[in-house]
Enzyme design. Structure first.
Site, PDB file in Angstrom:
ATOM      1  N   TYR A 109       0.867  -1.191   0.000  1.00  0.00           N
ATOM      2  CA  TYR A 109       0.000   0.000   0.000  1.00  0.00           C
ATOM      3  C   TYR A 109       0.894   1.228   0.000  1.00  0.00           C
ATOM      4  O   TYR A 109       1.837   1.320   0.802  1.00  0.00           O
ATOM      5  CB  TYR A 109      -0.886   0.000   1.254  1.00  0.00           C
ATOM      6  CG  TYR A 109      -1.724   1.260   1.370  1.00  0.00           C
ATOM      7  CD1 TYR A 109      -3.026   1.288   0.882  1.00  0.00           C
ATOM      8  CD2 TYR A 109      -1.208   2.423   1.947  1.00  0.00           C
ATOM      9  CE1 TYR A 109      -3.793   2.447   0.962  1.00  0.00           C
ATOM     10  CE2 TYR A 109      -1.966   3.584   2.021  1.00  0.00           C
ATOM     11  CZ  TYR A 109      -3.255   3.586   1.530  1.00  0.00           C
ATOM     12  OH  TYR A 109      -4.005   4.726   1.607  1.00  0.00           O
ATOM     13  N   GLU A 197      -3.514   7.497  -4.075  1.00  0.00           N
ATOM     14  CA  GLU A 197      -3.479   6.208  -3.360  1.00  0.00           C
ATOM     15  C   GLU A 197      -3.198   5.083  -4.351  1.00  0.00           C
ATOM     16  O   GLU A 197      -3.938   4.916  -5.327  1.00  0.00           O
ATOM     17  CB  GLU A 197      -4.822   5.966  -2.658  1.00  0.00           C
ATOM     18  CG  GLU A 197      -4.791   4.727  -1.782  1.00  0.00           C
ATOM     19  CD  GLU A 197      -6.146   4.476  -1.112  1.00  0.00           C
ATOM     20  OE1 GLU A 197      -7.142   4.271  -1.828  1.00  0.00           O
ATOM     21  OE2 GLU A 197      -6.199   4.489   0.129  1.00  0.00           O
TER      22      GLU A 197
END
Ligand code: ADP
Ligand code: MG
Length: 389
Positions: A109, A197
């Site tokens: 992530y 993101e």
């Protein structure tokens, strides 16, 4: 403002970032020939809807042949994605992105946001990628690495090492990770993004890092200097009353309750909401008419609030400073006869020319409740809303 994954990937590609090859499909025409020209099989078919969590509900599918891919693309176009992020109404798939499938060894992530508490762009990295980061943050903050960036230097080498050590990565990926982090940071700053993101950032079987998902949101207040980003704006999926309000320079957010509010100043709007809730009322909206409000925009504001069928009571709370109270009264007086419904209107007006405004409202002989006392106004609004449901 947010954009689709394929648009975000186009931007990130320009910053030299590793994006798999792909193309976008918006209509059912020529899908087969586009697929035949795309020499990367197997491939992944991805719904372009304004939401995440697509993988878990049929919005990310693998296809091994041209005909399999065509069927999947066709069934995905226009499909509604309904999950925890979209609410029960779901989000429509406006386009489909077709991308080469990557053999994934591990998913990470990576994101960048502004950490408001320290007023710095902050990189967030986790070795536990691919899943909902909010869930992970609730369970195990230890797996989330936060690196605040000094905007005078950008990301520094020691910070890349902090990520590598923290996430227990191999030092061999230093150069590649540095390239990705600097690229993401530059894309963030250059485009006035509020968030980028990447979930997941994947390590493939050849040990290359690849960006598999990309979400970008932008700071609305900076859009005036980002014409190329503004062009990507789509009102599809937006709440119509919010779009209408934005066109009229009104800050409006629709909510679930039944008391409509028209207020000037974000602070007073928030305080009004607090007092209504304290008295057991529920709000239908946030609305700040702003300091440049005039007869037309206040009238528009009242109509936008009443466009919500739940609203039968409306509280107009204005502290007249820049905006004059008699002008607000004029707007209300001229608007009421044009309304399609007959709402309970409660007006609390104070400040410049408020006595004159009161006199005008009385002389107009319209059915409104006028007070200069906020408690009284709110009690009346909550009682009315309870009666009318
Ligand atoms: P969402 O976050 O909306 O669920 P993603 O783009 O993250 O959508 O896709 C979900 C999952 O699908 C990813 O975590 C990854 O495992 C897989 N995936 C996405 N794109 C690819 C790709 N090009 N190749 C292989 N797997 C992919
Ligand atoms: Mg994702």
């Amino acid at each position: 403002m947010y954009i689709h994954e394929y648009q975000a990937k186009t931007i990130l590609y320009k910053f030299g970032l590793p994006i798999p090859k792909g193309f976008v499909v918006k209509t059912k025409n020529n899908i087969e020939s586009k697929l035949k020209n795309f020499k990367h099989m197997p491939l992944v078919v991805k719904a372009q809807a304004y939401t995440g969590g697509r993988g878990k509900c049929g919005g990310v599918l693998i296809a091994k042949t041209v005909s399999d891919a065509r069927k999947k693309i066709e069934s995905m176009l226009g499909m509604k994605i309904v999950n925890a992020q979209t609410g029960s109404e779901g989000k429509t798939t406006w386009a489909v992105y077709v991308e080469q499938a990557i053999s994934i060894k591990k998913e990470f992530y990576l994101s960048i946001i502004i950490d408001r508490a320290i007023a710095k762009p902050t990189i967030i990295f986790s070795a536990a990628g691919g899943i909902n980061i909010e869930e992970l943050a609730k369970k195990d903050m230890g797996q989330i690495i936060k690196i605040p960036i000094d905007i005078t230097t950008g990301p520094m080498d020691f910070q890349i090492r902090q990520i590598i050590f923290g996430a227990k990565l191999n030092m061999a990926c230093f150069k590649e990770l540095k390239h990705i982090i600097i690229g993401i940071y530059n894309a963030f700053i250059t485009n006035d993004a509020s968030q980028i993101e990447i979930n997941p950032l994947a390590l493939d079987m050849q040990n290359n890092l690849v960006i598999l998902d990309a979400k970008m949101t932008f700071d609305d207040n900076a859009l005036y200097r980002q014409p190329n980003i503004t062009k990507l704006y789509s009102a599809k999926d937006s709440i119509p009353s919010e779009v209408e309000a934005a066109k009229n320079d009104l800050s409006f957010i629709k909510m679930d309750g039944n008391i409509g509010c028209v207020v000037n100043g974000a602070g007073l709007a928030m305080a009004t909401m607090d007092i209504i809730m304290q008295h057991g009322g529920s709000l239908a909206n946030f609305l700040d008419i702003g300091g440049t409000a005039n007869v037309e925009s206040i009238s528009k504001a009242i109509k936008i609030v009443l466009d919500n069928h739940k609203v039968k009571t409306i509280l107009i709370n204005i502290f007249a400073g820049i905006v004059k109270a008699d002008m607000v009264a004029d707007s209300i007086i001229s608007t009421i006869p044009t309304l399609k419904t007959k709402p309970n209107i409660i007006i609390r007006l104070l400040g410049t020319n408020s006595e004159y405004a009161k006199q005008k409202l009385q002389e107009a002989n319209i059915n409104v409740f006028f007070t200069s006392n906020i408690e009284e106004a709110v009690q009346k609004a909550v009682a009315n809303a309870k009666q009318t449901g």
